[in-house]
Scaffold this active site. Structure first.
Site, PDB file in Angstrom:
ATOM      1  N   HIS A 201      -2.160   7.736   6.926  1.00  0.00           N
ATOM      2  CA  HIS A 201      -1.362   8.532   6.216  1.00  0.00           C
ATOM      3  C   HIS A 201      -2.078  10.010   5.588  1.00  0.00           C
ATOM      4  O   HIS A 201      -1.267  10.978   5.734  1.00  0.00           O
ATOM      5  CB  HIS A 201      -0.699   8.114   5.120  1.00  0.00           C
ATOM      6  CG  HIS A 201       0.518   7.005   5.371  1.00  0.00           C
ATOM      7  ND1 HIS A 201       1.491   7.566   5.833  1.00  0.00           N
ATOM      8  CD2 HIS A 201       0.619   5.735   5.420  1.00  0.00           C
ATOM      9  CE1 HIS A 201       2.603   6.736   6.303  1.00  0.00           C
ATOM     10  NE2 HIS A 201       2.264   5.321   5.636  1.00  0.00           N
TER      11      HIS A 201
ATOM     12  N   GLY B 111       0.640  -1.199   0.008  1.00  0.00           N
ATOM     13  CA  GLY B 111       0.133  -0.018  -0.013  1.00  0.00           C
ATOM     14  C   GLY B 111       0.964   1.179   0.109  1.00  0.00           C
ATOM     15  O   GLY B 111       1.975   1.124   0.556  1.00  0.00           O
TER      16      GLY B 111
ATOM     17  N   CYS C 227       6.162   0.157   7.386  1.00  0.00           N
ATOM     18  CA  CYS C 227       5.669   1.349   6.560  1.00  0.00           C
ATOM     19  C   CYS C 227       7.016   1.694   5.760  1.00  0.00           C
ATOM     20  O   CYS C 227       8.081   1.991   6.216  1.00  0.00           O
ATOM     21  CB  CYS C 227       5.438   2.449   7.600  1.00  0.00           C
ATOM     22  SG  CYS C 227       4.808   3.959   6.588  1.00  0.00           S
ATOM     23  N   LEU C 228       6.773   2.007   4.578  1.00  0.00           N
ATOM     24  CA  LEU C 228       7.702   2.305   3.258  1.00  0.00           C
ATOM     25  C   LEU C 228       8.611   3.615   3.966  1.00  0.00           C
ATOM     26  O   LEU C 228       9.623   3.750   3.503  1.00  0.00           O
ATOM     27  CB  LEU C 228       7.242   2.531   1.805  1.00  0.00           C
ATOM     28  CG  LEU C 228       6.690   1.149   1.415  1.00  0.00           C
ATOM     29  CD1 LEU C 228       6.383   1.238   0.202  1.00  0.00           C
ATOM     30  CD2 LEU C 228       7.861   0.003   1.318  1.00  0.00           C
TER      31      LEU C 228
ATOM     32  N   GLN D 281       3.084   9.903   0.838  1.00  0.00           N
ATOM     33  CA  GLN D 281       4.257   9.197   0.694  1.00  0.00           C
ATOM     34  C   GLN D 281       5.230   9.303  -0.408  1.00  0.00           C
ATOM     35  O   GLN D 281       6.456   9.225  -0.365  1.00  0.00           O
ATOM     36  CB  GLN D 281       3.878   7.782   1.252  1.00  0.00           C
ATOM     37  CG  GLN D 281       3.756   7.427   2.426  1.00  0.00           C
ATOM     38  CD  GLN D 281       3.265   5.763   2.505  1.00  0.00           C
ATOM     39  OE1 GLN D 281       2.253   5.334   2.098  1.00  0.00           O
ATOM     40  NE2 GLN D 281       4.411   5.206   3.077  1.00  0.00           N
TER      41      GLN D 281
ATOM     42  N   HIS E 221      -4.199   1.657   7.650  1.00  0.00           N
ATOM     43  CA  HIS E 221      -2.901   2.257   7.737  1.00  0.00           C
ATOM     44  C   HIS E 221      -2.624   3.335   6.709  1.00  0.00           C
ATOM     45  O   HIS E 221      -2.271   4.389   7.059  1.00  0.00           O
ATOM     46  CB  HIS E 221      -1.690   1.034   7.577  1.00  0.00           C
ATOM     47  CG  HIS E 221      -0.283   1.585   7.365  1.00  0.00           C
ATOM     48  ND1 HIS E 221       0.618   1.022   8.057  1.00  0.00           N
ATOM     49  CD2 HIS E 221       0.525   2.342   6.653  1.00  0.00           C
ATOM     50  CE1 HIS E 221       1.717   1.415   7.829  1.00  0.00           C
ATOM     51  NE2 HIS E 221       1.618   2.502   6.927  1.00  0.00           N
ATOM     52  N   GLU E 222      -3.051   3.189   5.476  1.00  0.00           N
ATOM     53  CA  GLU E 222      -3.025   4.280   4.396  1.00  0.00           C
ATOM     54  C   GLU E 222      -3.687   5.198   4.843  1.00  0.00           C
ATOM     55  O   GLU E 222      -3.490   6.384   4.622  1.00  0.00           O
ATOM     56  CB  GLU E 222      -3.469   3.391   3.087  1.00  0.00           C
ATOM     57  CG  GLU E 222      -2.594   2.364   2.752  1.00  0.00           C
ATOM     58  CD  GLU E 222      -1.053   2.771   2.637  1.00  0.00           C
ATOM     59  OE1 GLU E 222      -0.549   3.538   2.754  1.00  0.00           O
ATOM     60  OE2 GLU E 222      -0.435   1.615   3.027  1.00  0.00           O
TER      61      GLU E 222
END
Ligand code: ZN
Length: 185
Positions: free
Chosen positions: A156, A50, A110-111, A55, A152-153
């Site tokens: 953000h 995701g 998380c990226l 991001q 999670h997304e």
């Protein structure tokens, strides 16, 4: 804001764009679709499941997800909500519908927070309402890894990161790695 999709790159903590509340997307245009396509490319290149627009430095309410069935795990019970997507999906101006029931812990990464993982408590099943890349309204319910990924997304888009939601134990464990990231800027 005019965005050149080819210029977009993964943004990591503590870049301030990750802490901003992202803005609603007024219309699903070719520009929005171009950003979504680039986000999917970056998500695959970084081996994520995701990625949210902040991001890649774009403060818009949009995220992309691709949760493969093998990542989500086997043994999905018949009649239970899906836990994977079966391909890339785009969610624009998403809203999560509050579920009934409790929270479950699960380890998340998380990226934008390289090498940081920790347990986060979230509802195990959730419903999402959003626009897709064609501007059509969708309403879906998911469980497992997909429900986890949506939440999670979604965080953000409100400037919230897993380090804000981790259990006390996980927070202690990642403290020094987080400090390293803060110093590396
Ligand atoms: Zn993330």
């Amino acid at each position: 804001m005019s965005v050149d999709p080819s210029s977009l790159r993964l943004v990591t903590y503590p870049d301030p764009v990750l802490r901003k509340r992202a803005a609603e997307i007024p219309a699903v245009t070719d520009e929005v679709r171009g950003v979504a396509t680039r986000m999917i490319e970056i998500m695959y290149a970084e081996e994520g499941i995701g990625l949210a627009a902040p991001q890649v430095g774009v403060p818009w309410r949009m995220f992309v997800v691709d949760v493969p069935a093998k990542e989500a795990g086997e043994g999905e019970a018949a009649g239970s909500p899906p836990t994977s997507t079966g391909g890339p999906r785009v969610y624009i101006n998403p809203v999560l519908v509050e579920p009934a029931g409790g929270m479950e812990p699960f380890e998340e990464g998380c990226l934008s927070l390289p090498e940081i993982r920790g347990d986060v408590n979230r509802p195990p099943v959730i419903t999402i309402e959003a626009l897709d890349a064609e501007g059509r309204r969708v309403r879906e319910t998911a469980g497992g890894l997909l429900a986890r990924c949506w939440q999670h997304e979604m965080d953000h888009l409100d400037g919230v990161l897993i380090i804000d939601r981790m259990t006390q134990m996980s927070r202690l464990r990642v403290r020094s790695k987080l400090r390293d990231l803060e110093r590396s800027r």
